[in-house]
Design a protein around this motif. Structure first.
Motif, mmCIF file in Angstrom:
data_model
loop_
_atom_site.group_PDB
_atom_site.id
_atom_site.type_symbol
_atom_site.label_atom_id
_atom_site.label_comp_id
_atom_site.label_asym_id
_atom_site.label_seq_id
_atom_site.Cartn_x
_atom_site.Cartn_y
_atom_site.Cartn_z
ATOM 1 N N SER A 69 0.843 -1.210 0.000
ATOM 2 C CA SER A 69 0.000 0.000 0.000
ATOM 3 C C SER A 69 0.874 1.255 0.000
ATOM 4 O O SER A 69 0.509 2.269 -0.607
ATOM 5 C CB SER A 69 -0.989 -0.001 1.175
ATOM 6 O OG SER A 69 -0.274 0.164 2.369
ATOM 7 N N ALA A 72 1.833 1.767 -3.549
ATOM 8 C CA ALA A 72 0.673 2.231 -4.334
ATOM 9 C C ALA A 72 0.403 3.709 -4.060
ATOM 10 O O ALA A 72 0.129 4.484 -4.981
ATOM 11 C CB ALA A 72 -0.548 1.388 -3.987
ATOM 12 N N GLN A 75 4.117 5.793 -4.836
ATOM 13 C CA GLN A 75 4.718 5.619 -6.163
ATOM 14 C C GLN A 75 6.168 6.127 -6.217
ATOM 15 O O GLN A 75 6.497 7.057 -6.974
ATOM 16 C CB GLN A 75 3.864 6.318 -7.213
ATOM 17 C CG GLN A 75 2.449 5.782 -7.175
ATOM 18 C CD GLN A 75 1.599 6.248 -8.349
ATOM 19 O OE1 GLN A 75 1.995 7.083 -9.139
ATOM 20 N NE2 GLN A 75 0.424 5.688 -8.446
ATOM 21 N N TYR A 116 4.916 -2.821 -8.735
ATOM 22 C CA TYR A 116 4.511 -1.430 -8.978
ATOM 23 C C TYR A 116 5.341 -0.732 -10.036
ATOM 24 O O TYR A 116 4.921 0.285 -10.563
ATOM 25 C CB TYR A 116 4.494 -0.642 -7.661
ATOM 26 C CG TYR A 116 3.318 -1.086 -6.836
ATOM 27 C CD1 TYR A 116 2.042 -0.566 -7.085
ATOM 28 C CD2 TYR A 116 3.454 -2.087 -5.884
ATOM 29 C CE1 TYR A 116 0.938 -1.025 -6.382
ATOM 30 C CE2 TYR A 116 2.365 -2.548 -5.177
ATOM 31 C CZ TYR A 116 1.107 -2.018 -5.428
ATOM 32 O OH TYR A 116 0.016 -2.472 -4.746
#
Ligand code: NAD
Ligand code: TYD
Length: 350
Positions: A69, A72, A75, A116
């Motif tokens: 998380s 996310a 970034q 990611y």
């Protein structure tokens, strides 16, 4: 590179890396991700904590949902990974924490990077900070190069070696842009006094025995921590993807000679008669599996990226002693409470 997560930024080396990046690159956003274990201390970063390009996030690198998380939401463009359990003696008494943080934690971070950064590996970088201890022990001659075969002996060095292998595996398998550096022993300010130099300074100051393992003949190659932080800066910005660099001070000392030098500096700083502090030296039972000698050949880093150490050891040790004597409150804070119990457990039976 605009947003960088530095893991372990509240620890000894991590705090110097965070400080360097925050001060040198005002255009970067630096996120210090640290779980604040016994070794993590936000007081190490008081001087930069209000800078607009710095933020602290408390979190555990082994907690995969949390790390996912964080990737996310933030970034990040890059990770500089220093968070680790770092003390050999603790790894001998409690190896599991070393496997969890150093191996599992590193893989959790690599996996988040894989998920990611997918498809954009050329604009992202995973920098893994490792140790020369992965190479094992040297005899009286020779030096570790980047090609030296891994041969770790302690649970600490085995866990770091394992994490290095995972970093290379993620580069080779998924194409992630990874860089690894393997550095020799660091010294300087904000070093937790479980390690030889700050422990000895603290004990000499308090007129307590200075425990020297075995005969004190083990050799370490000492590097000033700010020179390590500068090397990380250079490698982070200029190394090619998948590269490894050794970092070292060309500065080998037998433990007993180092402690002798430290005692003479402390005599002078504390106004004691010459030779008084050396009487505190106490030879104690050796560390199990104690590596005899470490020495780094940092030629590649000098040749390719132009880095070399800036400080002579005697000068760096003086600066380090001055810092500990001027930061009495820091030392008292970190040596109160749990430290006393740790000290009893580690040294009572030696
Ligand atoms: P340190 O023990 O002083 O600091 C480690 C930091 O990591 C602490 O702030 C701690 O709170 C944090 N941390 C530990 N477990 C965590 C977790 N699960 N999640 C998030 N944060 C966690 O260590 P150091 O001496 O500054 O070493 C930093 C790195 O450099 C380590 O990877 C170590 O292997 C490597 N290294 C150290 C030396 C040295 O001489 N100290 C030399 C070469 C390489
Ligand atoms: P340390 O600072 O723990 O670093 P590392 O084990 O990672 O090299 O120890 C440096 C050297 O000093 C090592 O040879 C072990 C020795 N040592 C002592 O003799 N006495 C001590 O109390 C400690 C902590 C270390």
């Amino acid at each position: 590179m605009k947003k960088i997560i530095i893991t372990g930024g509240a620890g000894f080396i991590g705090s110097h890396v965070v400080r360097r990046f925050v001060n040198t690159y005002p255009g970067y956003q630096i996120i210090n991700l640290d779980n604040l274990t016994y070794a993590g201390n936000l007081a190490n970063l008081r001087d930069i904590e209000t800078q607009p390009n710095y933020r602290f996030v408390k979190g555990d690198i082994t907690d995969a949902p949390f790390i996912d998380s964080l990737f996310a939401s933030e970034q990040p463009d890059a990770i500089i990974h220093l968070a680790a359990e770092s003390h050999v003696d603790r790894s001998i008494s409690d190896p599991i924490d070393f496997v969890l943080t150093n191996v599992v934690g590193t893989v959790v971070l690599l996996n988040a990077a894989r998920n990611y950064w997918q498809g954009a590996y050329d604009t992202h970088r995973f920098y893994h900070v490792s140790t020369d201890e992965v190479y094992g022990a040297l005899g009286d001659t020779g030096m570790f190069t980047e090609d030296t075969k891994y041969d770790p002996h302690s649970p600490y060095s085995a866990s770091k070696a394992s994490s290095d292998h995972f970093v290379r595996a993620y580069h080779d398998t998924y194409g992630i842009d990874t860089v690894i550096s393997n550095c020799s022993n660091n010294y300087g300010s904000h070093h937790f006094p479980e390690k030889l130099i700050p422990l000895a300074i603290n004990n000499i100051k308090n007129n307590k025995p200075v425990p020297v393992y075995g005969k004190g003949e083990n050799v370490r190659d000492w590097l000033w921590v700010e020179d390590h932080a500068r090397a990380i800066d250079v490698i982070f910005h200029r190394a090619a993807a998948g590269e490894t660099y050794n970092i070292g001070g060309h500065n080998e000392w037998k433990n007993i000679d180092l402690i002798g030098l430290l005692c003479s500096i402390m005599d002078r700083k504390l106004g004691r008669p010459a030779g008084e502090s050396a009487q505190l030296i106490t030879f104690v039972k050796d560390r199990a599996g104690h590596d005899l000698r470490y020495a780094i050949d940092a030629t590649k880093l000098k040749r390719e990226l132009g880095w070399k150490p800036s400080l002579q050891f005697e000068e760096g040790l003086e600066k380090t002693v001055d810092w500990y004597l001027a930061n009495e409150e820091w030392l008292q804070d970190v040596t109160s409470g749990h430290y006393q119990q740790y000290y009893e457990e580690q040294y009572a039976s030696r």
